[in-house]
Write an enzyme that holds these catalytic residues in place. Structure first.
Site: not given
Lengths: 377, 377
Positions: A93-94, A96, A195, A222, A272
């Site tokens: 993931d990033s 964030g 998002q 989100g 996930d």
């Protein structure tokens, strides 16, 4: 050259069975990806992940890996595959999501996010470019756009503003990736993230924007942040109506076994969640016949195998009474057994779902099986 | 019929290589026995104990098992082997040591010990007969006399009084065992325990008394309780001079890798200790080249295998840098890896010691290797 994603069989509705091809191997979709937060799927050996759980791809968390072991070590190791000795695909993931959910305090602006580490309070800064740079250094096969993940509920105007910034950040991610290529010799595939909270019009705008960016796969972020399940399904359905059919769709952070099946039914290919491992450590086991709380006294003298329909060796090697005893006595082995069981079950769940997609009776099967999965045993 | 203990090779001094035969299989001595306190060797799967660590016999603790899962469950399960799914030999201690070291308060008299559980403060009573009864219900292949284990240092008169009671308790254990036989169909072998603190004359009396009881094996208790190593070696040496040569000798609760080798040199055949697992969980690894603290910064960028001379898969699968990272990040897997490593090392240590006894150069080898084992890496 092998295509990144090929659809093997489409159902009469949205579910499909496909194959993702990476330099570290193929992934049969729909797939569940165990979460290996800090370069370890908690309580599980890499050998068990491969041989007993049959994981085809695992997740690493950029936020966590950037704090420990830090990127200097990661680069010296030659990336996460080598560092943790995992030669199958990895997705990162990033960072964030964790910046917003874990860090002690954060200050967000157009440039990026300044935040304090949840470990030692030290100050860090992350931006779209920095997230991409870290993910190049981790070297995952699939890596994610740096986005802002809104909480639930979220005011419409905030959700809109946040989504628009996520879109501007996406442009910066893509620009960075074009001039900063892979450093370990294997291909990295980039996914942007839709998002827009629970607002249909925002999700539509975002899904179109993300589709236009024309990357090899797309993700939905989100969701699974506290909204009712029906909201999650509704938004997922609306978004997968827009995301290109020929590219894999990743629904981030989902979910329960029934969430997994419903999401597959809505055209999702990758999922996930920490649930199978986190709940395992708290004695909750998922099975084809329902959910078991292993601390429950009802298992005290039940010497039958842990799960007669389970696919991993722990299901045969250990009895319900024994695992119950280990949880009551707070033995480490309890968490280890339950984690292997739950992950193996999740992987079996998506494998069987895939078989039903190919066979052509996925939706009937799903609707018949979900009440069983929700049973409290 | 196969003899319980056969000596395969005696060295020119006291060390010997032998074979113990039980209904659950053979044990090559000298042997180290991993401790499975509450029906689990902490952080280690039974499959790993057998296949990776090559354990030939493990320990269970009567005190712990009697509190959890309790004997009602143990009997319903058909004994500890079935309860924990371990089909190789098991040895149980008598509960004496834990009553004195763990319970919140205790009241000792000739009849037995009343104590409060360390878990919930509930009141329990254990006597020689009750300890034997519990050990019949656990069903270990080798089970131990109920003794009083004196602390170090211990006043001479107290040590003498305690030893004499241990001898009277031994008579009661033997009487109980004669009229209360095995309940699971496999043979259980009983070992009495030499006490007497660090007093040579008491140890001599006790060793003679225990030898006279003419059981199939003998144990030395009350050592490794804080006395200097030289005291432990001296007493062990004096006691093994008296204990019959044709029966296995078990030194309880020992110890470091060098303690293990020195004890073998003094004629000991069996040892157990929580050290390899407990220290593993605190990041201390034992190797042929010395002791490693895996939290040490020096391993941060050392991507070489965890232990190039290690015998288990964790030594090859994971790097020093990775294991160091897992300990720093407080990941469960760190404890799991270190426990497998340490136990596999202890089993390798006694295996190689046995080879040198058979080859005839044990003492030269031991003296040459011990300084390496004590290295701080």
């Amino acid at each position: 050259m092998q295509k990144f994603f090929e659809i093997e069989k489409s159902s009469e509705r949205k579910a499909r069975a496909g194959i993702i091809t990476t330099d570290h191997g193929k992934i049969e979709t729909p797939i569940f990806m165990p979460v290996g937060t800090v370069a370890s799927v908690k309580t599980v050996h890499q050998r068990e992940l491969k041989d007993d759980i049959k994981a085809q791809i695992i997740l690493g968390n950029t936020y966590h890996l950037n704090l420990r072991p830090k990127m200097e070590i990661m680069q010296k190791a030659g990336g996460l595959h080598k560092f943790m000795n995992w030669d199958l695909p990895i997705l990162t993931d990033s960072g964030g999501y964790q910046v917003f959910s874990l860090s002690k305090s954060r200050k967000l602006n157009e440039e990026g996010v300044k935040f304090k580490s949840h470990i030692d309070g030290s100050t860090h800064f992350i931006s779209p470019e920095i997230s991409m740079k870290i993910q190049r250094e981790i070297g995952a096969d699939i890596f994610m756009a740096f986005d802002e993940c809104t909480p639930y509920p979220c005011d419409y105007n905030l959700a809109k503003k946040s989504m628009e910034m996520t879109h501007r950040w996406l442009k910066r991610c893509i620009d960075f990736n074009e001039t900063n290529k892979e450093i370990y010799g294997h291909k990295q595939h980039f996914f942007p993230i839709v998002q827009g909270s629970t607002y249909s019009d925002l999700r539509k705008i975002s899904a179109e924007k993300i589709s236009e960016s024309d990357q090899v796969g797309n993700a939905i972020g989100g969701l699974s942040v506290g909204e009712p399940e029906e909201e999650m399904y509704r938004i997922t359905d609306e978004v997968t109506d827009i995301l290109p059919i020929e590219k894999p769709r990743y629904l981030m952070g989902v979910g329960t076994p029934w969430n997994i099946l419903e999401s597959i039914g809505l055209g999702i290919d990758m999922m996930d969640c920490v649930m199978p491992t986190r709940n395992a450590r708290n004695a909750m086991l998922f099975t084809w016949n329902g959910v078991m709380n292993m601390k429950n006294k009802k298992w005290e003298s039940d010497f039958s195998p842990l799960d007669e329909f389970g696919t991993s060796y722990v299901d045969r090697d250990y009895s319900k009474a024994y695992v119950r005893h280990l949880f009551v006595a707070k033995e480490y082995l309890s968490k280890q057994i339950a984690s292997i069981h739950n992950l193996a079950f999740y992987l079996d769940l998506v494998k069987v779902a895939r078989e039903h997609i190919i066979k052509g009776d996925f939706y009937e099967w799903k609707d018949a099986i979900i009440p069983n999965l929700k049973n409290r045993l």
